[in-house]
Scaffold this motif. Sequence first.
Motif, PDB file in Angstrom:
ATOM      1  N   UNK A 416      38.931  40.495  56.903  1.00  0.00           N
ATOM      2  CA  UNK A 416      39.372  41.825  56.467  1.00  0.00           C
ATOM      3  C   UNK A 416      38.741  42.926  57.289  1.00  0.00           C
ATOM      4  N   UNK A 417      38.675  42.682  58.620  1.00  0.00           N
ATOM      5  CA  UNK A 417      38.175  43.723  59.515  1.00  0.00           C
ATOM      6  C   UNK A 417      36.672  43.895  59.482  1.00  0.00           C
ATOM      7  N   UNK A 418      35.964  43.083  58.735  1.00  0.00           N
ATOM      8  CA  UNK A 418      34.500  43.217  58.687  1.00  0.00           C
ATOM      9  C   UNK A 418      33.885  42.297  59.753  1.00  0.00           C
ATOM     10  N   UNK A 419      32.675  42.622  60.151  1.00  0.00           N
ATOM     11  CA  UNK A 419      31.984  41.783  61.133  1.00  0.00           C
ATOM     12  C   UNK A 419      31.365  40.561  60.462  1.00  0.00           C
ATOM     13  N   UNK A 420      31.052  40.709  59.178  1.00  0.00           N
ATOM     14  CA  UNK A 420      30.463  39.566  58.458  1.00  0.00           C
ATOM     15  C   UNK A 420      31.412  39.119  57.366  1.00  0.00           C
ATOM     16  N   UNK A 421      31.164  37.969  56.837  1.00  0.00           N
ATOM     17  CA  UNK A 421      32.033  37.424  55.786  1.00  0.00           C
ATOM     18  C   UNK A 421      31.834  38.211  54.488  1.00  0.00           C
ATOM     19  N   UNK A 422      32.817  38.048  53.621  1.00  0.00           N
ATOM     20  CA  UNK A 422      32.794  38.810  52.373  1.00  0.00           C
ATOM     21  C   UNK A 422      31.922  38.160  51.307  1.00  0.00           C
ATOM     22  N   UNK A 423      31.538  39.006  50.312  1.00  0.00           N
ATOM     23  CA  UNK A 423      30.911  38.501  49.083  1.00  0.00           C
ATOM     24  C   UNK A 423      31.987  38.595  48.012  1.00  0.00           C
ATOM     25  N   UNK A 424      32.662  37.482  47.699  1.00  0.00           N
ATOM     26  CA  UNK A 424      33.851  37.545  46.844  1.00  0.00           C
ATOM     27  C   UNK A 424      33.471  37.246  45.385  1.00  0.00           C
ATOM     28  N   UNK A 425      33.987  38.098  44.486  1.00  0.00           N
ATOM     29  CA  UNK A 425      33.834  37.838  43.044  1.00  0.00           C
ATOM     30  C   UNK A 425      35.221  37.795  42.435  1.00  0.00           C
ATOM     31  N   UNK A 426      35.470  36.824  41.550  1.00  0.00           N
ATOM     32  CA  UNK A 426      36.770  36.717  40.884  1.00  0.00           C
ATOM     33  C   UNK A 426      36.609  37.219  39.456  1.00  0.00           C
ATOM     34  N   UNK A 427      37.581  37.983  39.005  1.00  0.00           N
ATOM     35  CA  UNK A 427      37.621  38.361  37.594  1.00  0.00           C
ATOM     36  C   UNK A 427      38.869  37.724  37.002  1.00  0.00           C
ATOM     37  N   UNK A 428      38.703  37.032  35.843  1.00  0.00           N
ATOM     38  CA  UNK A 428      39.809  36.288  35.246  1.00  0.00           C
ATOM     39  C   UNK A 428      40.235  36.993  33.960  1.00  0.00           C
ATOM     40  N   UNK A 429      41.566  37.200  33.812  1.00  0.00           N
ATOM     41  CA  UNK A 429      42.121  37.780  32.586  1.00  0.00           C
ATOM     42  C   UNK A 429      43.240  36.878  32.077  1.00  0.00           C
ATOM     43  N   UNK A 430      43.448  36.881  30.750  1.00  0.00           N
ATOM     44  CA  UNK A 430      44.618  36.208  30.182  1.00  0.00           C
ATOM     45  C   UNK A 430      45.504  37.306  29.596  1.00  0.00           C
ATOM     46  N   UNK A 485      47.779  33.886  33.496  1.00  0.00           N
ATOM     47  CA  UNK A 485      46.381  34.154  33.835  1.00  0.00           C
ATOM     48  C   UNK A 485      46.370  34.866  35.178  1.00  0.00           C
ATOM     49  N   UNK A 486      45.547  35.965  35.249  1.00  0.00           N
ATOM     50  CA  UNK A 486      45.467  36.723  36.520  1.00  0.00           C
ATOM     51  C   UNK A 486      44.040  36.633  37.062  1.00  0.00           C
ATOM     52  N   UNK A 487      43.960  36.399  38.355  1.00  0.00           N
ATOM     53  CA  UNK A 487      42.669  36.318  39.042  1.00  0.00           C
ATOM     54  C   UNK A 487      42.597  37.478  40.024  1.00  0.00           C
ATOM     55  N   UNK A 488      41.595  38.362  39.858  1.00  0.00           N
ATOM     56  CA  UNK A 488      41.438  39.507  40.770  1.00  0.00           C
ATOM     57  C   UNK A 488      40.241  39.248  41.675  1.00  0.00           C
ATOM     58  N   UNK A 489      40.445  39.503  42.970  1.00  0.00           N
ATOM     59  CA  UNK A 489      39.403  39.225  43.962  1.00  0.00           C
ATOM     60  C   UNK A 489      38.803  40.534  44.441  1.00  0.00           C
ATOM     61  N   UNK A 490      37.469  40.640  44.377  1.00  0.00           N
ATOM     62  CA  UNK A 490      36.779  41.865  44.816  1.00  0.00           C
ATOM     63  C   UNK A 490      35.686  41.494  45.813  1.00  0.00           C
ATOM     64  N   UNK A 491      35.539  42.425  46.791  1.00  0.00           N
ATOM     65  CA  UNK A 491      34.423  42.270  47.729  1.00  0.00           C
ATOM     66  C   UNK A 491      33.258  43.090  47.187  1.00  0.00           C
TER      67      UNK A 491
END
Length: 1980
Positions: A416-430, A485-491
Amino acid sequence: MWIPTEHEKYGVVLASFRGTVQHGLPLEIGDTVQILEKCEGWFRGFILKNPNVKGIFPSSYIHLKNAHVKNKGQFETVIPVEDSVITEMTSTLRDWGAMWKQLYVKNEGDLFHRLWHVMNEILDLRRQVLVGSLTHDRMRDVKQHITARLDWGNEQLCLDLVPRREFSMVDPDEISVTELYRLMEHRHRKKETPAPASTHHLFVHVKSLMSANLGEELEVFFHIYDGRENRPLSERFFVKLNKSGLPKSPEKTERQCTLFVDLGSSDLRKDVYIVVHIIRIGRMGAGEKKNLCSVQYRRPFGCAVISIADLLTADSKDDHLLKVYACNTESEWHQIHENLIKKANSRYNLSGSNSGLAVALQLLHGDIEQLRREYMVLFTRGVSITRKLGFSDVIMPGEMRNDLYITLEKGEFEKGGKSVARNVEITVYVLDIDGQVLKSHVAAGAGEPGADEYHSLVLYHNNSPRWAEHIKLPIPVDMFRGSHVRFEFRHCSTKDKGEKKLFGYSFVPLMQEDGRTLPDGNHELIIHKCEENTSLAECSRYLKQPFSKANLPSNNQTLKGTKESFWITSFLCSTKLTQNGDMLDLLKWRAHPERINDSLSKLKEIDGSEIVKFLQDTLDTLFGILDESSQRYGLKVFDSLVHIINLLQDSKFQHFKPVMDTYIESHFAGALSYRDLIKVLKWYVDRIVDAEHQDHIQQVLKASEYIFKYIIQSRRLFSLATGGQNEEEFRVCIHELFMSIRFFLSQENKSTSPVAQTQAVFLRTFPAVYGELLKIFTMREVAGFVRETLGSLPTAVHADCLEAVRLQCIAKTVESQLYINPESRCILLPVVLQVLQAHMQEQRDLVMCARILTSMLSLIIKEENSSAEPVVSEEVELIVESLLGDLMRTILEISNRPQPAGPTMRLQFQDVTGEFVACLLALLRQMSDRHYQQLLQAFSSKDNLRDFLLQIFTVFRILIRPEMFPKDWTVMRLVTNNVIITTVLYLSDALRKNFLNDKFDYKVWDSYFYLSVIFINQPCLQLESFSPSKRKKILEKYGDMRVMMGCEIFSMWQNLGEHKLNFIPAMIGPFLEVTLVPQPDLRNVMIPIFHDMMDWEQRRSGNFKQVEAKLIDKLDSLMSEGKGDETYRELFNSIIPLFGPYPSLLKKIERETWRESGISLIATVTRLMERLLDYRDCMKLGEVDGKKIGCTVSLLNFYKTELNKEEMYIRYIHKLYDLHFKAQNYTEASYTLLLYDELLEWSDRPLREFLNYPMQSEWQRKEYLHLTIVQNFDRGKCWENGIILCRELADQYESYYDYRNLSKMRMMEASLYDKIMDQQRLEPEFFRVGFYGKKFPFFLRNKEFVCRGHDYERLEAFQQRMLNEFPHAIAMQHVNQPDQTIYQADAQYLQIYAVTPIPESQDVLQRDGVPDNIKSFYKFNHIWRFRYDRPFHKGTKDKENEFKSLWVERTTLTLVQSLPGISRWFEVEKRELVEVSPLENAIEVIENKNLQLRTLITQCQSRQMQNINPLTMCLNGVIDAAVNGGLARYQEAFFVKDYIMNHPEDGDKIGRLRELMFEQAHILEYGLAVHEKYVPQDMRPLHKKLVDQFHLMKSSLGIQEFPAYVRASPVHFTNGSPRTCRNSVPNIISPDGGRGVARRSFPSYPAVNRYSSSSLSSQASNEVSNITGQSESSDEVFNMQPSPSTSSLSSNHSASPNVTSSAPSSARGSPQMAEKHKHSRENACLSPRERPVSAIFPNPLDPAQRAAAHQIGDTTLPRSDPNLSAPDKVRATFSSWSLDSVKMGAPSISDSLGKLLCPPVPPRPPYSGSSAKNMRSQSPVSASRSPQKTTVPPFTPSPTECQSTSLVSSSPVLSGSYSSGISSLSRCSVSEASGTELNAGDHPLYPLPPPSTMPNSVSSSSDEPIRRENKTPPPYSVYERNNPRRPVPLPHSLSIPPQADPPALPPKPHQLRTGSMKLDGTSDPRVPRPRPLPRKVSQL
C-alpha cells in the motif's frame, strides 16, 4: 393390677433408672425396652439386649415408639415402625461401638480414628433423617450416603454384606433366593469394580500469572487440542487478567473457572493437550514509552501446553504451574503450540525462571447431571461451560445448539505504498438482514460475555499475517437467514498518533438462497479496497458484490487477479440448520415431486446427525409420500424407514429412540400405512429362502420392532377413525405374516449359510414385538404366536450361533411382560423348559441358561400369596420334573471343572455357579410336601432313587463349601442352610423307607452322614463366634440348625440297628468332629453314639481297638485345627456330669461288661487331649519357639511310647523338625530327623507318597534323609556326627559300586574333618530349670529340665528369656528344692541356675596330642550328666580359719536323654547328692591353681600372650594372699596334730596336699624366673616385691630346699637351654609327667605330618619317667626351624579342662571383681573352659571375643583358695563356686568319676633317689580304651626320620587354640636298626637328632627290650597313617641361657588310682585293641 399392654410395646429409655425398688429393672439412657405389662404409671418388661432379665420401671422414663408386633403372645417379637434405614443404622452403630473399642485395645489407631469419624457422620445423618424436614431428593441422597458409610464400615470390620433394595435392608424370606443372589451379587460387584465413566470433563481454575515483566493487562485463552490431528477439540475459554497477573473480576468465579465438557474416553490420551495462549493489551512494542500513543493493541505474549494424560496420574485437584514460553518471531505465533508439543522449545524464551501460569486442573468423570449432584458447590458458586467443537459422542434429543465457529486464518496484503509492511488488525461484526449489528453475538470464548465486535491480534510489520484465532458466533436460528459477517482491515500506525486506518473489508453471508448454511471448511474471501473514511453502514451496497474467490464468475478477471486475500475457516454446530441440499430436497418433496425418487435414494448417503436433526420432519415426509403414492414409492419409503430405524440403533443416536417413540405415540398420523407396511414386510420375508443376498433383508428384520410399532399404531388409528372396520382382515394379514415367518424359521441350514444368519437376526428382534402385539391381541393369542414361532425352529439345530440366539430370545421372552402374566406363562413354559433342558443336558450356553432360570424362579415367589397358588404349584411341578436333575448335574459338572484362566473368565464361571445354586435353592424352597412325594414316587427303580439321593447329597456338600459364596455373604449362606436342612428332613424319610434292613445301601447312608457332619461344622453356623446381636437374629429367624441336624443324625443312627457296624470305625472321625462343636445340646445328643459304637464293636470283635485308633487319629487332626476345649475333655472324662437327658460317657461305660478297657480308653484319650490342648495353645500365633518345641516333643513321645502310633509319631517328628529349622536349631533338627531315619532300612521296599516325600523306595528316602541330616549337622557345627552318617552312606554307595557318589561322599567327609580342625566352635552353657506350680502346661508342670543355652547366652540372658516365655512366672531366688506348697500353688515358679556338663568320652579328653578342636566336641556333646556344687559349713565354723569346716554339696543330675538331642532341654531323670570334705576340697583348689599357673607360664614362654599382666596377677594372687593367708591356712587346718589324730584315714590325702603345696612353690619359683625375663621395666618393683614375698612364703611353708625327688629333677621347659641336659642323669620333661595335651605347632611342617597320631606321652601309660640323653655335640640341632612347643605344666590331678564351674555364668565375669584386673586381650585367646579364674581375670568378654577365645583352666574362682587376697576373693554364694571334679586321691569319690573328669596325663619319670621309687606307677587307661585296629599294621618310620608326636592343627588361630594350655613335645622314633627304641613311658625332652648324631650316652633307665608304642588315634581321625616326620627343634631364640636357669619344677606326686598298676617302673607291653564301633548318632 398388671394388665398386658396393647399398644405400648416398644420404647427408648430417656433417663437412667437404678432399679432400687423391688423387682426393679436397672436402665441406662438410650436402652431400648420391650414392654409386656403396665400398672399405674409402671411398666414391666425387659431390655432388648438382655431379654432374660425382666423387671419393672417407671413409665415416665420411657419414650414410646410405634411398633409392629409379630407372633403375638408369649414369644412375640416387636419391630419398631420406623424407616428401615434408621433401624439398620441404630443396630449397626451398636455393633460397631463394641468393636471400635477393641480396635483401640489392639492398637489399630488408623482404623479406630477413621471409624470414629464415620460413626459421628452417620449419627449426624441419622439426626437429619429423624427430623424429617428433608426434601425427597435430599432424603434420597442422605440415605445413599448413609448406606455407603454403613457398607464401608462393615467391610472394614469384616462384617456381613447387607442385601439392600432402594437403601432398605431386604428380608431374605420375602424375596426369591435368585433375587437375593442378584442383590448380593450386585452389591458385591459394586464393591469390587465401579464401572468406568464414558464421559469426562476437565475443570480449570485460573489463579494467576507470575512473571517479572508484566505491567499490562492480559487475555488468557485455553482450549483442548488434538496433537495427532493438529486441530482444536473445544471452544476457547477466555480469562482477563489485570496488570498484576490476577483475574480482573475475582468476585465472579465463572470468569475464572470453567468446565470443558463432554470429553470422550478416546480424548484422554497422551497426544491431547491443554493449550494456553496469552495476549497482552497495550503498546505495539513491549518496551515503548508510555507517552507515544494511548491506543492499545492486542499483541502476542506467550504460550503454554500440558498433556491431559498428566492429569490422569496427578492427585485429584493439583495446582499446576505451567511454563509460559514467549514468542520471539511473531510470524510463528500461529504454530507456537505445535512446536511446544513437538518439544521444539529451544527457539522460545521462558518468560522467567520461576514464572508461569498457576492453574488448578482436575478431571471429573460421569455425566453432567451426576456432577451437578456430586460437586454442588462448584455449580452453585458459578462455573462457565466450555463445549466441544461439534457434537458430543452421544447426541441428546432435547439439545439445542446453533453455534457458528470462525477461525481467522491468514491474510495476504499489499504494502500500500509504504516502505515497510503493515500492522493489520481485523475487526469482526455480525449483521442481520437489515444491516444492523447483532449485539453481544461475537464471543472470543466462554467465560466472558459476548461482545458486539471482535478485534484481532496485531502482528508487527507483517503483510502475510497468520492469526489462527477462533471466535464463536452464537446466532439464533431465526436470525440466520439474511445475516452476514463483515471483516474490516485496518493498518495500525505506530507514528501517526497511533491511529487505525481502514483500508479494506471482506464479508461472508451465513445462508444461501436455498436455505443451506455456509458450508464448513476453508473460504478464501475477497478483500474489497476502500478509503479510510468509507461508510460501510449501507450493507446493500456491498452485499451484491462477490464475497469469495471460489464462486467468482469466470469472466471477472480483475478480482481473481488481485493478490490480496483473506482466509477463514467456518464450522457450524447446529441442531436445526443443515448444509445438506439432499436433505432439504427431501423435506421439500411437494415442491419438486419429480425429485422424490432421487431424494429417497440419496437419503442413505446423508450423514446421520443431519437426519436426526430433522427426524420428525423426515418421518412425516416419508409417510406423506406413502399415503399419496404407495404403489409407486411403497418399497422405497419402506427401505428409507428401515434405514432411519437402524440409524437409531447406533450408539451415537440411540437416545433418539424415545424421540421416535414419542413421534409414533403423538405425531404419527398414517392410519392407512399398516397395509403397505405388512405387505412389504411379508414380501421381504417370503423372499428370504430364495434370495442370494440377505444383507438388505437382515436390515429389514433388524428394524422389525419399529416396523411393528408403526403397523400397530397405524391400525389403532384406523380402528379409532372407522370404529374397528376390517378387524378380521387385519388379523388374517398378521396370521399370514407369522406363517411366512414360521416357514422361513423352520428351514434347516448350516450355521454359515446366509439364511441361518437371517434367522438369527429375526430371533434377536422378535421379543421386542410382543409388547406391540399385546396392544391389539390378547395375552393368550400373543403367547400362541410366540409358542408357535419359537416351536417352528428345527429341533436339531446345526448352527451354534443360532442356538445361542434362540436362547437369548427365550431369555428376553421370560423377562418380558408376556411371561410375567400367569395366563400366558402356562402356555410358554413348556417351550422354555424344552429349550433349557436341551441346553443344560449338553452343558452349552450355561450363562444364558442361568439367566433364564433366575428370571423364571424370581417370578414364583411373588405369586405365593395371591390367588394363583395352584398355578404356581403346577409350574413348580413342571420345573422340578424337567430341570431338577439337570440343574444338579450342571452344578456338579461346573464345580468339578478346572477353573478357567483369566480374571474375566473366572468371574463369569463363578457367576454361573452361583446363579445355578441360587436357582436350585429357590426351586427347593418352593417345593411342598406334595412336590417331594411326587418327585420320590416318580423314580421307576431303587437304583434311580439311589442315584438321585447320592447326587443331591453331593450337591449339598458343594453348596456348603466355604468358597461357594464370598466370605461376607452370611445371609446367603443361612438361606442355603435352611433350604438344605428342610430338604434333608424330607429325604431322610425316603432313606429310612427304601434303604434299610435287607435293602440297606451303605453308600447312600454314608453320603447322608457325611453331609450332616460337614453341615454342622460350617463356620457360618458356629453361633458362638458371632456378636450377641447377630446370634440373636439368627436364632430368632432359623434357630440353631446344628442341633436340628444333630438330632436328625441321632435318630437316623438309632434306626440303623446292626448296620451300625458298617460305620465303625469310618464314622468315628466325622462324629467326633461334631462333638467338638461347643454346643452343649449337640454334644449331649452325639456323645452317646460313641458309647453305642464301642458297644457294637465290642460285640463284633471283643475289643474296640479300631474305635480307639480312629478316635485318636481324628482327635489329633481336629485339635491341631483348633477345635475342642477343656469342657469337652471333661465331657469324655467324668469330672462334670453331662447336661441334658444323657449320663456322661464314662458313667454309661461303667455299667458295661467291658468297663475296664472302656475306662482305659477314656483315660488315654483324656491324657492325649491334655497334650493336644497344650499343643494347640502353644501353636497359637505369637507363642515363643521354646514352648512350641517342648510341647511337640511331649506329644511325639506320647505317640511313640503310650500309643505306638507310628504315622502320627512320624508326622510330629516332621513338625518338630520344622520348628527347629525355623528357630535355626540345626543340631536339634538333625537329631529329630534321625528318629525317622532310624525307622527306615536300606531296602528297596516301595514307600507311598507321604508328607512332602514323593513316592520312592525306602533306600532313596533314607539316602535323602541322611544327606539332609548331614547338611544340618554341618550347619549346627556337629561335624563328628555328620561323619558317621557320611561313612554309612559311603558304605552303601560302595556296595552298589556307585563310585561317583562315593567320591562325593568321601569329599564331604574330608571337608567335615577340615571343618573340625579349622573352624571355631562356641562352647555352650547349660542351665537347670525347674517349673513349679499348677499353672504351667501339662508337659512342664513340677518337672526339672537341663537346657542347652543359645550361642553367647549367659545365665542372665537365659533367665530373662525364660521369663519372657512365661511372663506370669516368678523367678525363685534360691537353689534349694522347693516344698509341696510351691508344687501345689496356683502360680508359676521358675528356678534357674547354671550346671556343668560331665563328659562321657574321657577317653579322648585324657589322650595326649588330641587337638582342642576335637576335644571341644566331647566336652559338650552326648552329655547325660550335669553337676552343680554348693559350698556349706558343717559343724562349728572357725572364724580364724574357715577352711576347716568348708564342705561342698555336689549335685549330679542325670537326664532322660543326652544333650544335644531332639530338644534343647530334657527332663531330669535322677538326682544324686555327694558331699566333698574340706581336705578334698583343698586338694582340688590347689590342683586347679597349679594347672592355671602352668598354663599361664607356658603361654608366656611361647609368646602366646600379648602382655604379661595375666601371669603377674596370678602370681600376685597366690604369693601375696593377704586375706586368706595363703597356703599357711591349709597348713593350719590340715597339718596340725589334732587333725591328723582325728582323721587317720586322711593320711594319704594330707600327703597329697603337701606334695601339691611343694609343687606349687616350685611352679611359683619357675614362674617368677619366667616373669623376670619378660616383665616390663615399669613393673620391676612389683616383681621384686613378689620375689621377696615368695621367699617369705617358702620359709613359712618350711621349705628350705625342695625334697630330693624335686631337687634332683630340674624341669626344663621347652624353651630352656639344651646345655643343662648334658649330664647322663635322666631329665624330667615336666612336672606334669602324667598328662600332656596336644601341642599346637605352626603349619610349617610337610603335609604328611598332619596325620601323625603320636604324642608326647602315651595315653595308655602313666609311667614313671621320661628319660633322654643329649650329647654336647647336639647343640646345633636347636638352631633349626622354630617350634612353638611349650612346656607341659599341667598338674597330674588338676581338673580336666572341660570340667568347669557350674556356677551361674554371672560369676564368670562377675561385676564383683576389681576393675584393675581387666585383661581382655590376654584372655581373648583362651577357650571358655580354660579361662583363668574369674577372681583373678574378671574380664567378661564380649561375644566376639568369646567366640574366638579359649579359656584356661577353671572359669570361676576356686572354692576356697587361701592364696587369694581380699579383693580377689569372690563371696562364697551358690553362683560363684567352682564345680571342679573330685580327684582320684579322694577315697570318698568313685574311681570312675575321677577317670571321667581327668584329662590324659603324660607319663612321669622315676628317679632312683626319690621317694617316688616306692610309689606305684599307674596305668589309668584300661584295655577297653581307644584301641588301634589290629588289621592295619603301623607304618614303620625310616631309620633317618623322626616321628613327630603331636597332631598339627590347621587352625588359623594357632596362638589361641590351647589344649588346656599344656603342650606335648615332639618325640623321636628311633628305628629298629639303631638298636635303641624308647620305652613306651620314656619321652625325650627334646627331639632327638638322627641316629648318626646320637651319642652313646643316651640310655634308658631299664635294661629290658623296649617295644614301640601303639598309639590310639582320636575318633574320626585318619588313624591308619603314622607318617614319619623330621624332628623339629626348639627355636634358639627362645632358649634360656645356662646362667639364668630357673630352678627345676618338682614332678607331681602320683595320684593313687585303682586299675592295673605295677610296682616296678615298667609298663605292660601294649596289646593292640579293636577299634570301638560308633554308636548310632541318635544314641550318642
